[in-house]
Scaffold this motif. Sequence first.
Motif, short mmCIF file in Angstrom:
data_model
loop_
_atom_site.label_atom_id
_atom_site.label_comp_id
_atom_site.label_asym_id
_atom_site.label_seq_id
_atom_site.Cartn_x
_atom_site.Cartn_y
_atom_site.Cartn_z
N ALA A 124 -31.77 -72.90 -76.23
CA ALA A 124 -31.03 -71.79 -76.83
C ALA A 124 -30.35 -70.94 -75.76
N ALA A 125 -31.08 -70.64 -74.68
CA ALA A 125 -30.49 -69.81 -73.62
C ALA A 125 -29.38 -70.55 -72.89
N ASN A 184 -27.40 -65.58 -62.88
CA ASN A 184 -27.82 -65.46 -61.49
C ASN A 184 -29.27 -65.00 -61.38
N VAL A 185 -29.68 -64.11 -62.28
CA VAL A 185 -31.08 -63.68 -62.28
C VAL A 185 -31.99 -64.86 -62.62
N ILE A 186 -31.57 -65.69 -63.57
CA ILE A 186 -32.37 -66.88 -63.92
C ILE A 186 -32.45 -67.84 -62.74
N SER A 205 -39.16 -71.16 -68.47
CA SER A 205 -38.75 -72.21 -67.54
C SER A 205 -37.34 -71.91 -67.03
N PRO A 206 -37.21 -71.18 -65.92
CA PRO A 206 -35.87 -70.92 -65.38
C PRO A 206 -35.09 -72.19 -65.06
N LEU A 248 -30.72 -76.15 -66.25
CA LEU A 248 -30.33 -77.52 -66.60
C LEU A 248 -29.63 -77.57 -67.95
N CYS A 249 -30.12 -76.83 -68.93
CA CYS A 249 -29.50 -76.85 -70.26
C CYS A 249 -28.11 -76.24 -70.24
N ARG A 250 -27.91 -75.21 -69.43
CA ARG A 250 -26.56 -74.65 -69.37
C ARG A 250 -25.58 -75.65 -68.75
#
Length: 331
Positions: free
Chosen positions: A143-144, A161-163, A201-202, A207-209
């Motif tokens: 989702a993120a 960037n924070v992630i 899980s950052p 990876l999903c983005r």
Amino acid sequence: MNEANDLAGGAVADQPTGAAAPGQAPETAPSGARPGAGRRRAARGRAGRGGSEPPLRHRIITVSLLTVAAVYFLTPVYWLVVSSTKSSSDLFGTFGFWFHDPHPLDYLHRVLTYDDGIYVRWFANSLMYAGVGALAATLMSAAAGYALAKYRFPGREGIFNVILAGVLIPGTALALPLYLLFSEIGLANTYWAVLIPSVVSPFGVYLCRIYAAAAVPDSLLEAARIDGAGEARIFSTLGLRLMTPALVTVFLFQFVHIWNNFFLPLVMLSDSDLYPIQLGLTSWQGYADRQPELYQYTVGGAFLSVLPLMVLMGVLQRYWRTGLTEGSVKA
């Protein structure tokens, strides 16, 4: 004269295609050769000369390196298989890489029934921690990552960037602050103390983005919106399906991470009934000096602990496929 010319023209017209003209030597084909065989052989020859197949020495080097890597990673598993069939005395008194009076079922039964079956409880705890945590982390990361890839909003790059900074922070550095926080709210020494940190899980979000930006076409989403589909339905029916290879990767990474996690349960849990496998086996090893049979139980339990990971990898690797959107949109 005209009749002679007409007869000559008719003879030329009736001549088979490819036949030699008068005064020329006829072309002969090998006996039994099929039409076009020569062209196919020539094409194969050109492909062999100009193809992309690597040289033989490169293939030999590649296979050799892969063989060395496979032996390196499979040797500990082989040692576990052999050692799980031995008693505690045979573990230290016989050759470690070969069997000696094997009784695998007997020893594994002792592992499962020792101390009223505490190992079975640890195994179930690990399955719950890793399964629920990995599934929740995968859905949250999907989702993120999808939102960061497909929606434009203020502060999007700052959040990303924070992630990314969260990927660089080791989990051991967060264990003690998390323990203090969970102690304040009364969740220390509970299942939630291990489950809640496991759903973050950052790396999964990152990876999903990246995968959503590359594998989910914007034109396909616009077509779904024109057809009247809402954003939630688009994400659940299109986004999740197209992101399947990335989601499987995130799930496997998170499952293995939680399954092998030792420090967080060590800090959070004091009740042995809540222990995962890794922490439970460590507690057995700590008492092995006073109870030598625990050496064999620890080795047998370690062997059983790798089986779910092997099964999961074998089952889920078929979902690593690409090209799911080929032909769905016009070029």
